[in-house]
Design an enzyme around this catalytic site. Sequence first.
Site, short mmCIF file in Angstrom:
data_model
loop_
_atom_site.label_atom_id
_atom_site.label_comp_id
_atom_site.label_asym_id
_atom_site.label_seq_id
_atom_site.Cartn_x
_atom_site.Cartn_y
_atom_site.Cartn_z
N SER A 249 0.83 -1.20 0.00
CA SER A 249 0.00 0.00 0.00
C SER A 249 0.87 1.25 0.00
O SER A 249 2.09 1.17 -0.01
CB SER A 249 -0.92 0.00 1.21
OG SER A 249 -0.16 0.21 2.38
N LYS A 250 0.20 2.38 0.06
CA LYS A 250 0.92 3.66 -0.04
C LYS A 250 2.07 3.77 0.94
O LYS A 250 3.10 4.33 0.64
CB LYS A 250 -0.03 4.84 0.21
CG LYS A 250 -1.20 4.95 -0.70
CD LYS A 250 -2.49 4.71 0.04
CE LYS A 250 -3.10 3.37 -0.32
NZ LYS A 250 -3.90 2.70 0.64
N ARG A 251 1.84 3.25 2.12
CA ARG A 251 2.87 3.47 3.11
C ARG A 251 4.14 2.65 2.84
O ARG A 251 5.12 2.77 3.54
CB ARG A 251 2.34 3.20 4.52
CG ARG A 251 1.87 1.82 4.76
CD ARG A 251 1.47 1.65 6.22
NE ARG A 251 1.65 0.29 6.64
CZ ARG A 251 0.92 -0.73 6.21
NH1 ARG A 251 -0.05 -0.49 5.36
NH2 ARG A 251 1.17 -1.95 6.60
#
Length: 483
Positions: A249-251
């Site tokens: 994911s984005k993180r």
Amino acid sequence: MSENAVKPRVRFAPSPTGYLHVGGARTALFNWLFARHTGGTFILRIEDTDFERSSEEMVEGILDGMSWLGLNWDEGPFYQSKRLDLYRATAEKLLASGHAYRCFCTKEELEQRRAEATAAGRQPMYDRRCRTLSEETAKQRVAAGEMSALRFAVPEQGTTFFDDAVFGRIEFANAELEDFVLLRSDGIPTYHLSVVADDVDMRLTHIIRGADHLSNTPKQVLQYRALGAELPVFAHVPLILGPDKTRLSKRHGATSVLAYKDLGIVPEAFRNFLSLLGWSPEGDNKNREIFSSQEVTSLFSLSGISKSNAVFGNEKLAWYNQEYIRNYSAEMLLPLVEQEWVKAGIWPERPREELLSTLDLLKARARNLTDFAIAFRAYFSDEYEIDPTAAAKFLKDTQVRALLVELASRYMNATEFTEQSAETILRAFAEEKQVKPGLLINGARVALTGQAVAPSLFTVMMALGHQRVVKRLTAAEQIAVPA
RNA sequence: GGCGCCAUGGUGUAAUUGGUUAACACGCCGCCCUCUCAAGGCGGAGAGUUCGGGUUCGAUCCCCGAUGGCGCUACCA
């Protein structure tokens, strides 16, 4: 393949509610590879029935990502938002054949009952209370203007199974399956309906998609049966996880594949890397890492797909990238590098031949395409920064800088300027001044390139040319050296 | 919670579908080369195959259980 075997038809069906992420890209790649390997058809379908979350920009991004990766499609892109008639007709068919029924429960009611069920320790499945409504009652309520969704009537007994090309036989008890919604009360289909309607309509033979759809598959199998349609071959691909083994994911940093483009990743390297995440070739090719697109295409098969999730490791990707850059010819590299120059605002006005030979000189130590515009900027522009760390390391001594200036005049007065003569001059000068040649060489490197890291100094000098070398060495004394 | 899936060094994958000192690559460490850094060459550490049972003369491989991870569990896709 037998006489009457149909050519495979596969699709990549992203939802434009987000970017083309690594997992989606890999799914697209596998579909593409399968299609190209088998001589089949690769279809692109945009699943934009979630109007709330879908956007045109996301579609653009997905298309851009596909083309960056060189994944061309044969049919489409088809937009589900433009095929609503098909879904309604399919729903109508299911309703008419008794495989679906109208449900008048409101979203609020359902939520409340779900909460109650959970609180009471029961399964929060739809209680099927509208399933027993008579046809007349349903019609009356519709006529009265009541909103209704359409639900699939899942058999209460028995099991539903399918044979996945990757995972083998997967079986579910029908009792575990909910009477899922096919058509929302606003007439827009849910994913469950639209995938099946489209997959049937588009005559898809193989469904290659992420393993996150494994649990949805029985609901789809049930619909195929209800529609009297032939089941495609399902091939679920394991998911790609981040380094912490949770879903990417984005993180985890770069989530869109286009972000890798910005990072200076070569598309071919990315593809090579991606193709070996969750798939491996059979036969004599097991121990190889570098495969051309043609090779992967000819080697690809569903049987080589692994079952376990894979962690996306940046180090390996970095290695691939470096490997591809290093082995590219300067001619292949130039157009890729030019994009980076444009981004960095550099317009090297030098003969193409000179640019090519400089690329040849530098490519062995590039890790990303961006290096050619940032770390190697001094080779292509006279406006470049001196790396403070490099200066502190090799130009701290004012004596050295003074010597470099003096060396500049030696070069200026030199009758010839070749790799050999440049080296001879420097070494003779060092001996004359009683300093180690390395001292001058390292200092000159920083003055000439702004970096502590570069190819062999005298080769660099040739790449820069006589005039620049003299000019930059002369300016050595002005270089700011941090304390 | 229920259901489903998966499980080989830190990471990606192999292991003639029961017989290997468990292989390759990335990464890591050391040495060589050397004007720096890459590249390259040489060498090294790192898994006894999640754990526990079973089947078998023999299990990474077959069976059962446990554990862990992931997924699904919406009028999202």
